[in-house]
Design a protein around this motif. Structure first.
Motif, short mmCIF file in Angstrom:
data_model
loop_
_atom_site.label_atom_id
_atom_site.label_comp_id
_atom_site.label_asym_id
_atom_site.label_seq_id
_atom_site.Cartn_x
_atom_site.Cartn_y
_atom_site.Cartn_z
N ASP A 2 0.85 -1.19 0.00
CA ASP A 2 0.00 0.00 0.00
C ASP A 2 0.89 1.24 0.00
O ASP A 2 2.12 1.15 -0.01
N ASP A 3 0.29 2.43 0.01
CA ASP A 3 1.05 3.68 -0.06
C ASP A 3 2.02 3.84 1.11
O ASP A 3 3.04 4.50 0.99
N GLY A 4 1.71 3.22 2.25
CA GLY A 4 2.59 3.31 3.41
C GLY A 4 3.65 2.23 3.47
O GLY A 4 4.44 2.18 4.40
N GLY A 5 3.67 1.32 2.48
CA GLY A 5 4.66 0.26 2.45
C GLY A 5 4.23 -1.03 3.13
O GLY A 5 5.01 -1.97 3.22
N ALA A 6 2.98 -1.09 3.61
CA ALA A 6 2.48 -2.31 4.25
C ALA A 6 2.05 -3.31 3.17
O ALA A 6 1.56 -2.93 2.11
#
Length: 169
Positions: A10-14
């Motif tokens: 996802d955009d946060g790197g998760a």
């Protein structure tokens, strides 16, 4: 993308979804990727395929192909996945190797990010076991970097459970 799997972040790197190249049904990953992209793939199933597969299913988006072959008698062990990437991003989602190599990068950039030639392949990256990258006795899985006609730019990325540093199965 690594030598053993492809991961959707996802955009946060998760991690949103992960597809391991051996023994895993790609359908959940395909669904998650389609939801992120807002685009469904073209899905085609046909008899036969690599490694003695009884059936092969292709999930194709413009510039990205996920192919899975399977033999019903030995699922999940005999399921295999191949990823072929020909674009730097798909619907705005970048497609890169773990070290950051993508389609359109120069060979110099790819080398600076750790890509190296093997005895059989002009340029490879992301060895599953970095200690074996140069081994002539033991293989390690790799991501193959396809080059353009001039061998100056990365034109594609390929990975599956059988791409090794030697033998290049």
């Amino acid at each position: 993308m690594s030598a053993t799997d492809i991961t959707l972040l996802d955009d946060g790197g998760a991690v949103e979804a992960q597809l391991v190249f051996a023994g895993v049904d790609p359908a959940p990953y395909v669904s998650a990727l389609s939801a992120t992209l807002g685009v469904e793939p073209t899905e085609t199933t046909s008899p036969g395929g690599a490694q003695g597969a009884r059936f092969t299913t292709d999930y194709a988006w413009p510039g990205l192909l996920i192919t899975t072959g399977f033999t019903e008698e030995c699922l999940p062990e005999c399921r295999h996945v191949t990823i072929v990437v020909e674009v730097p991003d798909l619907a705005g989602v970048p497609i890169r190797t773990v070290s950051g190599i993508g389609v359109g990068d120069t060979v110099d950039t790819a080398r600076a990010l750790g890509a190296r030639p093997t005895p059989e392949i002009p340029l490879a990256a992301e060895p599953a076991d970095p200690a074996l990258f140069d081994s002539t006795a033991e293989p390690t899985r790799i991501v193959i970097l396809d080059l353009d006609e001039d061998a100056t730019t990365v034109a594609g990325l390929r990975a599956n459970a059988w791409y090794y540093t030697f033998g290049n199965l």
